[in-house]
Scaffold this active site. Structure first.
Site: not given
Length: 365
Positions: A192, A310
């Site tokens: 991705h 993240c």
């Protein structure tokens, strides 16, 4: 809309989407099934594995599919987690390495980096001893774009201890910069980040016998990552490796952004000019809240990030590790590009950043 948060994720390419949709329609059988439909599905995975392996100049026998880069990175660390041993990682590793390192029995040793995020090789060597089982150093830093010379680092590390293994998180490097794995034992890539689908990544393992799997089940992926393969995502991942990354054009856009943003008062550009990925540019504004700037830009449908997606809700350890001054640390945003980013978009982004920074500074005095 202008989306400059591609280091977090990229939009799936239309050609890739077509391949994926076709796989859902034609190859929906379980690849482990012994009937014809299962065989046809398995054949698709075999072809995709070879294609992705070729893009890394490795054998397809050394490439294993996993659901995400995080799972691959965690799996490598835990494969070498043994009480009495030690594992080295840099202070600026991705959370999937850094947080995993907090939950191992082995001693975790953190390697210093310089002001641009490059690993300090002397500090790395000083921390390696006869009990070092693994060194994990990111290829391209996800917040700064710094490109570590992982082959040289691996070579030096193995001269100090020939028995250790060397892993690199290559998620931000794969298909964007040259990748040479001659001294690397494990290398993580993800779909991705290159306009492929989410939910699929891969791990290069030079010697599969050296890897201790955490996963048990049907024996897929040479028994290293059991579980029914995500065939549509795998073939789409392979298709994504065919896309042109438009490196030269992205480099021009990066240089333009760098040049124009540097004209704004009280700004620091953290990403190095040399040996840095052109797809990532980290900039900091003095005494400005990055989240405020992010949302001001969002009002004009310009999307950037304040660092690693993240690490949502946490201060950046990367900024601490490279010694960013407190007056700038709170005002850092990351612009990250992808193959279809344009100069026209960059010009709008520069104008809007300048405008929003001025507005925020007037408000806060």
């Amino acid at each position: 809309m202008i989306y400059f948060d591609n280091a977090s994720t990229t939009k799936i390419d239309n050609e890739v989407k077509i391949v994926m949709d076709n796989a859902y329609d034609k190859y929906w059988a379980n690849p482990s099934s012994l009937h014809r439909l299962g065989f046809e599905a398995e054949k698709q995975i075999t072809g995709a594995r070879k294609q992705i392996a070729n893009s890394l100049s490795i054998s397809d026998k050394n490439l294993f599919f996993v659901p995400s880069g995080t799972i691959a990175n965690n799996a490598v660390l835990h494969s070498f987690d043994k009480k009495g041993s030690n594992i080295l990682i840099s202070k600026t590793e991705h959370p999937s390495i850094f947080e995993a390192g907090k939950n191992i029995e082995a001693e975790l040793r953190l390697v210093k980096v310089d002001q641009y995020g490059y690993v300090d090789k002397d500090d790395m060597l000083s921390k390696i001893d006869e009990n070092t089982s693994l060194v994990s150093i990111m290829h391209v830093n996800n917040e700064l774009g710094s490109i570590n010379d992982i082959n040289r680092l691996a070579e030096l590390a193995k001269e100090k201890n020939p028995k250790l293994y060397f892993h690199s998180d290559g998620v931000q490097a794969f298909k964007k910069i040259c990748t040479d794995l001659r001294n690397i034992d494990f290398y993580t890539i993800s779909s991705h980040k290159i306009n492929g689908p989410k939910g699929i990544a891969a791990l290069y393992i030079k010697d599969p016998s050296s890897f201790n799997s955490l996963y048990f089940g049907g024996g897929q992926e040479l028994k290293l990552f059991s579980g029914t393969e995500n065939l549509p995502a795998i073939v789409a991942f392979a298709k994504a490796t065919e896309l042109d990354n438009n490196y030269d054009n992205i480099s021009k856009i990066n240089r333009y952004l760098r040049q124009e943003i540097s004209k704004i008062e009280d700004v620091k550009i953290l990403s190095a000019e040399e040996d840095s990925s052109p797809y990532i540019l980290n900039i900091c504004f003095k005494n400005i809240g990055a989240e405020i700037l992010l949302h001001y830009l969002e009002m004009d449908e310009i999307y950037v990030s304040t660092g690693s997606a993240c690490s949502k809700g946490h201060d950046s350890r990367v900024l601490d590790a490279i010694g960013v001054e407190d007056s700038y640390k709170g005002g850092c945003i990351r612009l990250s590009l992808q193959k279809d980013s344009t100069m026209e978009e960059a010009k709008i982004v520069v104008d809007k950043i300048r405008e929003k920074v001025e507005i925020i500074r007037r408000i806060i005095g």
